[in-house]
Motif scaffolding. Structure first.
Motif, short mmCIF file in Angstrom:
data_model
loop_
_atom_site.label_atom_id
_atom_site.label_comp_id
_atom_site.label_asym_id
_atom_site.label_seq_id
_atom_site.Cartn_x
_atom_site.Cartn_y
_atom_site.Cartn_z
N ALA A 134 0.82 -1.22 0.00
CA ALA A 134 0.00 0.00 0.00
C ALA A 134 0.85 1.27 0.00
CB ALA A 134 -0.93 0.00 1.21
N ALA A 135 2.07 1.18 0.52
CA ALA A 135 2.96 2.34 0.57
C ALA A 135 3.67 2.58 -0.75
CB ALA A 135 3.97 2.16 1.70
N GLY A 136 3.43 1.71 -1.72
CA GLY A 136 4.05 1.88 -3.03
C GLY A 136 5.44 1.29 -3.13
N ASN A 137 5.86 0.54 -2.14
CA ASN A 137 7.17 -0.13 -2.20
C ASN A 137 7.12 -1.24 -3.24
OD1 ASN A 137 8.16 1.46 -0.05
ND2 ASN A 137 7.24 0.06 1.43
N ALA A 138 8.29 -1.67 -3.65
CA ALA A 138 8.37 -2.73 -4.66
C ALA A 138 7.95 -4.09 -4.09
CB ALA A 138 9.78 -2.81 -5.23
N ASP A 139 7.94 -4.21 -2.77
CA ASP A 139 7.59 -5.48 -2.14
C ASP A 139 6.09 -5.75 -2.28
OD1 ASP A 139 8.22 -7.82 -0.83
OD2 ASP A 139 8.08 -6.96 1.17
N TYR A 140 5.73 -7.00 -2.30
CA TYR A 140 4.33 -7.39 -2.34
C TYR A 140 4.17 -8.70 -1.59
CZ TYR A 140 5.86 -10.44 -6.22
OH TYR A 140 6.52 -11.38 -6.99
N THR A 141 2.94 -9.03 -1.28
CA THR A 141 2.64 -10.29 -0.61
C THR A 141 1.68 -11.08 -1.49
OG1 THR A 141 1.98 -11.30 1.48
CG2 THR A 141 0.73 -9.36 0.76
N VAL A 142 1.50 -12.35 -1.15
CA VAL A 142 0.63 -13.21 -1.94
C VAL A 142 -0.22 -14.05 -0.98
CG1 VAL A 142 0.48 -14.89 -3.82
CG2 VAL A 142 2.46 -13.35 -3.70
N PRO A 143 -1.34 -13.50 -0.50
CA PRO A 143 -2.22 -14.34 0.32
C PRO A 143 -2.61 -15.59 -0.46
CG PRO A 143 -2.93 -12.05 0.35
CD PRO A 143 -1.86 -12.16 -0.70
N HIS A 144 -2.64 -16.72 0.25
CA HIS A 144 -2.87 -17.99 -0.44
C HIS A 144 -3.55 -19.02 0.45
CE1 HIS A 144 0.48 -19.89 1.76
NE2 HIS A 144 1.06 -18.70 1.65
N THR A 145 -4.07 -20.04 -0.20
CA THR A 145 -4.67 -21.18 0.49
C THR A 145 -3.61 -21.83 1.38
OG1 THR A 145 -6.11 -21.58 -1.41
CG2 THR A 145 -5.76 -23.44 0.10
N ALA A 146 -3.98 -22.18 2.60
CA ALA A 146 -3.05 -22.81 3.54
C ALA A 146 -3.54 -24.21 3.89
CB ALA A 146 -2.89 -21.95 4.79
N ILE A 147 -3.57 -25.06 2.88
CA ILE A 147 -4.01 -26.45 3.03
C ILE A 147 -2.87 -27.35 2.57
CG2 ILE A 147 -5.59 -28.21 2.11
CD1 ILE A 147 -7.71 -26.03 1.88
N THR A 148 -2.67 -28.44 3.26
CA THR A 148 -1.72 -29.45 2.82
C THR A 148 -2.52 -30.57 2.16
OG1 THR A 148 -0.25 -28.93 4.66
CG2 THR A 148 0.09 -31.05 3.54
N TYR A 149 -2.16 -30.87 0.93
CA TYR A 149 -2.83 -31.93 0.19
C TYR A 149 -2.04 -33.21 0.37
CZ TYR A 149 -5.19 -27.98 -1.88
OH TYR A 149 -5.91 -26.83 -2.05
N VAL A 150 -2.74 -34.30 0.64
CA VAL A 150 -2.11 -35.62 0.80
C VAL A 150 -2.48 -36.43 -0.44
CG1 VAL A 150 -1.89 -37.68 2.23
CG2 VAL A 150 -2.40 -35.46 3.31
N MET A 151 -1.45 -36.79 -1.20
CA MET A 151 -1.64 -37.53 -2.45
C MET A 151 -1.16 -38.97 -2.23
SD MET A 151 -2.83 -34.90 -3.94
CE MET A 151 -3.11 -35.41 -5.62
N ASP A 152 -1.86 -39.93 -2.82
CA ASP A 152 -1.45 -41.33 -2.67
C ASP A 152 -0.32 -41.65 -3.66
OD1 ASP A 152 -2.52 -42.01 -5.20
OD2 ASP A 152 -4.23 -43.09 -4.35
N PRO A 153 0.25 -42.86 -3.59
CA PRO A 153 1.37 -43.20 -4.47
C PRO A 153 1.04 -43.18 -5.97
CG PRO A 153 1.37 -44.64 -2.57
CD PRO A 153 0.07 -43.87 -2.54
N GLU A 154 -0.25 -43.10 -6.31
CA GLU A 154 -0.65 -43.00 -7.72
C GLU A 154 -0.90 -41.55 -8.12
OE1 GLU A 154 -0.47 -45.91 -9.37
OE2 GLU A 154 0.09 -46.69 -7.39
#
Length: 178
Positions: free
Chosen positions: A124-144
């Motif tokens: 918001a201050a116009g700095n070059a930095d930014y953030t990326v709000p995101h989903t915070a879920i861990t997906y569990v995938m099987d061996p296939e």
């Protein structure tokens, strides 16, 4: 490498082609034969990602030899900053994790396949930095490479370890008891 499989409506996951934090081309098939924990984040994340990676690392440590059946993957939602070198440096405190990055198109494709929300928010201050709000879920995938379950951020390390231990010792592949 191109994505040749489109996920079915309602399905989570699917094929992907990315680059790991050592600069190697990888795909979903690279991890077949192992369970995979997939968490989406970015290296400039200050709270959510370090907390999740710390918790998941503790879970894997607590599983002992069973953890050898799991591949822990950290997929960026910020490929513009998260090069393989940046991912490798960020993940040094979390040696069980492999960082995955790629082009914006590749990352958008895997985000869509896993229904991950992530959106750049400029400072918001116009700095070059930014953030990326995101989903915070861990997906569990099987061996296939099929989704077994997802683990929400609010679960304790002990609860996650219990669920994964039951999954890994269960005769019923593809089922994550609650």
């Amino acid at each position: 490498m191109t994505n040749t499989t489109t996920p079915l409506p309602g399905a989570i996951g699917g094929s992907f082609c990315l680059i790991d934090h050592d600069g190697r081309d990888v795909s979903d098939e690279t991890y077949h034969g192992h369970y995979a924990l997939m968490f989406f984040g970015f290296t400039h994340c200050r709270v959510v990602c370090p907390r999740a990676l710390t918790k998941l690392s503790a879970v894997l440590d607590s599983l002992g030899p069973l953890a050898g059946r799991i591949r822990a993957l950290y997929v960026t939602v910020d490929p513009e900053r998260d090069t393989p070198d940046a991912m490798r440096a960020f993940l040094q405190p979390y040696p069980r994790f492999t960082g995955l990055t790629g082009s914006r198109e590749q990352i958008d494709r895997i985000k869509a396949a896993f229904r991950v929300f992530a959106q750049r928010v400029d400072d918001a201050a116009g700095n070059a930095d930014y953030t990326v709000p995101h989903t915070a879920i861990t997906y569990v995938m099987d061996p296939e490479g099929r989704l077994v379950s997802h683990l929400i951020d609010a679960l304790s390390a002990e609860e996650i370890a219990t669920r994964l231990r039951r999954l890994l010792t269960s005769d019923e592949a593809g089922y994550l008891p609650s």
